[in-house]
Motif scaffolding. Structure first.
Motif, PDB file in Angstrom:
ATOM      1  N   ASP A  79      43.810  31.738  48.759  1.00 45.88           N
ATOM      2  CA  ASP A  79      42.540  31.398  49.420  1.00 45.88           C
ATOM      3  C   ASP A  79      41.790  32.635  49.929  1.00 45.88           C
ATOM      4  O   ASP A  79      40.580  32.617  50.059  1.00 45.88           O
ATOM      5  N   ASP A  80      42.524  33.724  50.215  1.00 46.70           N
ATOM      6  CA  ASP A  80      41.861  34.941  50.701  1.00 46.70           C
ATOM      7  C   ASP A  80      41.143  35.673  49.571  1.00 46.70           C
ATOM      8  O   ASP A  80      40.227  36.459  49.801  1.00 46.70           O
ATOM      9  N   PHE A  81      41.589  35.434  48.328  1.00 49.16           N
ATOM     10  CA  PHE A  81      41.019  36.171  47.189  1.00 49.16           C
ATOM     11  C   PHE A  81      40.040  35.332  46.359  1.00 49.16           C
ATOM     12  O   PHE A  81      39.330  35.880  45.519  1.00 49.16           O
ATOM     13  N   ALA A  82      40.056  34.012  46.570  1.00 45.85           N
ATOM     14  CA  ALA A  82      39.355  33.125  45.632  1.00 45.85           C
ATOM     15  C   ALA A  82      37.855  33.004  45.910  1.00 45.85           C
ATOM     16  O   ALA A  82      37.299  31.909  45.964  1.00 45.85           O
ATOM     17  N   HIS A  83      37.166  34.167  46.055  1.00 49.61           N
ATOM     18  CA  HIS A  83      35.729  34.132  46.366  1.00 49.61           C
ATOM     19  C   HIS A  83      34.940  33.497  45.221  1.00 49.61           C
ATOM     20  O   HIS A  83      34.072  32.661  45.431  1.00 49.61           O
ATOM     21  N   LEU A  84      35.250  33.914  43.994  1.00 48.80           N
ATOM     22  CA  LEU A  84      34.525  33.381  42.837  1.00 48.80           C
ATOM     23  C   LEU A  84      34.787  31.878  42.699  1.00 48.80           C
ATOM     24  O   LEU A  84      33.873  31.089  42.452  1.00 48.80           O
ATOM     25  N   GLN A  85      36.051  31.490  42.890  1.00 46.84           N
ATOM     26  CA  GLN A  85      36.424  30.075  42.773  1.00 46.84           C
ATOM     27  C   GLN A  85      35.616  29.230  43.771  1.00 46.84           C
ATOM     28  O   GLN A  85      35.183  28.139  43.454  1.00 46.84           O
ATOM     29  N   ARG A  86      35.400  29.802  44.969  1.00 48.36           N
ATOM     30  CA  ARG A  86      34.638  29.050  45.973  1.00 48.36           C
ATOM     31  C   ARG A  86      33.173  28.940  45.560  1.00 48.36           C
ATOM     32  O   ARG A  86      32.539  27.894  45.742  1.00 48.36           O
ATOM     33  N   THR A  87      32.627  30.048  45.012  1.00 42.00           N
ATOM     34  CA  THR A  87      31.222  30.011  44.567  1.00 42.00           C
ATOM     35  C   THR A  87      31.063  28.950  43.480  1.00 42.00           C
ATOM     36  O   THR A  87      30.118  28.163  43.490  1.00 42.00           O
ATOM     37  N   VAL A  88      32.026  28.943  42.530  1.00 42.47           N
ATOM     38  CA  VAL A  88      31.958  27.973  41.430  1.00 42.47           C
ATOM     39  C   VAL A  88      32.116  26.553  41.989  1.00 42.47           C
ATOM     40  O   VAL A  88      31.396  25.633  41.608  1.00 42.47           O
ATOM     41  N   ALA A  89      33.044  26.398  42.930  1.00 40.37           N
ATOM     42  CA  ALA A  89      33.276  25.079  43.524  1.00 40.37           C
ATOM     43  C   ALA A  89      31.998  24.574  44.198  1.00 40.37           C
ATOM     44  O   ALA A  89      31.618  23.405  44.045  1.00 40.37           O
ATOM     45  N   VAL A 145      37.245  49.426  40.587  1.00 36.71           N
ATOM     46  CA  VAL A 145      37.978  48.677  39.560  1.00 36.71           C
ATOM     47  C   VAL A 145      39.304  48.198  40.157  1.00 36.71           C
ATOM     48  O   VAL A 145      39.773  47.090  39.880  1.00 36.71           O
ATOM     49  N   MET A 146      39.895  49.040  41.019  1.00 33.65           N
ATOM     50  CA  MET A 146      41.163  48.674  41.650  1.00 33.65           C
ATOM     51  C   MET A 146      41.002  47.403  42.486  1.00 33.65           C
ATOM     52  O   MET A 146      41.863  46.523  42.475  1.00 33.65           O
ATOM     53  N   THR A 147      39.868  47.289  43.217  1.00 28.36           N
ATOM     54  CA  THR A 147      39.614  46.087  44.024  1.00 28.36           C
ATOM     55  C   THR A 147      39.529  44.858  43.125  1.00 28.36           C
ATOM     56  O   THR A 147      40.078  43.792  43.443  1.00 28.36           O
ATOM     57  N   LEU A 148      38.851  45.014  41.979  1.00 30.57           N
ATOM     58  CA  LEU A 148      38.761  43.904  41.019  1.00 30.57           C
ATOM     59  C   LEU A 148      40.160  43.502  40.538  1.00 30.57           C
ATOM     60  O   LEU A 148      40.507  42.314  40.530  1.00 30.57           O
ATOM     61  N   MET A 149      40.968  44.511  40.172  1.00 33.91           N
ATOM     62  CA  MET A 149      42.311  44.220  39.655  1.00 33.91           C
ATOM     63  C   MET A 149      43.156  43.508  40.723  1.00 33.91           C
ATOM     64  O   MET A 149      43.908  42.595  40.426  1.00 33.91           O
ATOM     65  N   ARG A 150      43.002  43.955  41.976  1.00 29.47           N
ATOM     66  CA  ARG A 150      43.763  43.329  43.077  1.00 29.47           C
ATOM     67  C   ARG A 150      43.357  41.868  43.249  1.00 29.47           C
ATOM     68  O   ARG A 150      44.181  40.999  43.461  1.00 29.47           O
ATOM     69  N   GLU A 151      42.031  41.611  43.124  1.00 28.08           N
ATOM     70  CA  GLU A 151      41.570  40.226  43.290  1.00 28.08           C
ATOM     71  C   GLU A 151      42.101  39.354  42.156  1.00 28.08           C
ATOM     72  O   GLU A 151      42.547  38.223  42.384  1.00 28.08           O
TER      73      GLU A 151
END
Ligand SMILES: C[S@@+](CC[C@H](N)C(=O)[O-])C[C@H]1O[C@@H](n2cnc3c(N)ncnc32)[C@H](O)[C@@H]1O
Length: 264
Positions: free
Chosen positions: A24-34, A204-210
């Motif tokens: 839930d801390d990483f799912a920013h895109l999932q929330r936008t899509v939701a 890019v590292m932040t993207l990979m972590r997410e």
């Protein structure tokens, strides 16, 4: 792309089980899509016995509960820790099912509606899964789902192509391929729509972590077998396309929305 997408089911389950804690801390895109799903009102058409496939931590299952209008709500996921998280989130009655989207543990013509939010891209063979959804749905039953499209992570794919010829990022269907799949499988009133999201990441590292945080690291069994070295990773990060005028990077996520009606 062939119709068969090579995925290693065990790795999918493991990746999502591990990701359940911080998902839930990483799912920013999932929330936008939701939130986009909610705005489109597609899930208000779900009725009767509703199955949420790949419910994850239950964010959208909860929205389904809030909207109401159904008789029974079932939440299915392949990873038990995800179901445990969903159970903690949801307070109204829901039936929890640990199962595989590709082998639904339901009798034929027993469901009125199937919903799935950003989960079906992990199926090994989506055409077979869709056939099974049609089997489990009553005639006229509703299917509503979102999934990733072929443009997803195109920058990351491009960056890896500059490093080696291995497949580091999963392949996804185009909207046209999905439309054809559903029509060939005799679904009715098929509507397929897509939208490109390009969130910004500090690096890019932040993207990979997410990606790792939401369990969406590459899980194809055909991916590079040898461990990716630090040198490979650095080369990929250097090759990642970026806009020189600003800090950080963008990553593309193509979201496909599908609604269809079952016809036996
Ligand atoms: C990105 S999460 C989406 C969760 C939720 N629907 C949401 O929108 O927040 C994908 C979920 O699908 C589940 N999943 C992946 N493959 C699956 C399969 N074959 N059968 C059932 N669930 C699956 C994962 O365990 C994970 O919980």
């Amino acid at each position: 792309m062939s119709n068969v997408i090579d995925r290693d089911k065990y790795k999918v389950r493991q990746a999502f089980a591990q990701a359940s804690v911080g998902y839930d801390d990483f799912a920013h895109l999932q929330r936008t899509v939701a939130n986009g799903v909610l705005k489109k009102n597609a899930i208000t058409s779900l009725h009767g016995n509703v199955l949420d496939i790949g419910c994850g931590t239950g964010f959208l299952t909860q929205q389904l509960q809030n909207i109401g209008g159904y008789q029974q709500l079932m939440a299915l996921d392949i990873a038990v820790p995800m179901l445990q998280k969903a159970r903690q989130r949801l307070n109204k009655p829901v039936s929890y099912v640990c199962g595989d989207a590709e082998h639904l543990p339901f009798q034929s013509a027993s469901l009125d509606s199937i919903f799935s939010g950003l989960a079906l891209q992990w199926c090994q063979h989506l055409p077979t899964a869709l056939q099974d959804f049609r089997r489990a749905l009553k005639p006229g039953g509703r299917l509503v789902f979102t999934t990733f499209g072929a443009e997803t992570l195109r920058e990351l794919k491009q960056a890896w192509r500059g490093v080696d010829q291995c497949r580091h990022v999963n392949d996804f269907y185009t909207p046209q391929q999905l439309q054809r799949l559903l029509l060939n499988d005799h679904w009715r009133t098929v509507a397929v729509d897509s939208q490109l999201f390009r969130p910004h990441y500090a690096s890019v590292m932040t993207l990979m972590r997410e990606l790792k945080g939401i369990g969406a690291q590459s899980v194809s069994s055909g991916r590079k077998q040898a461990l990716t070295t630090k040198t490979d990773m650095q080369a990929m990060m250097n090759a990642y396309p970026r806009d020189a005028s600003m800090d950080g990077v963008f990553a593309s996520f193509e979201i496909i929305w599908v609604t269809a009606e079952a016809h036996q």
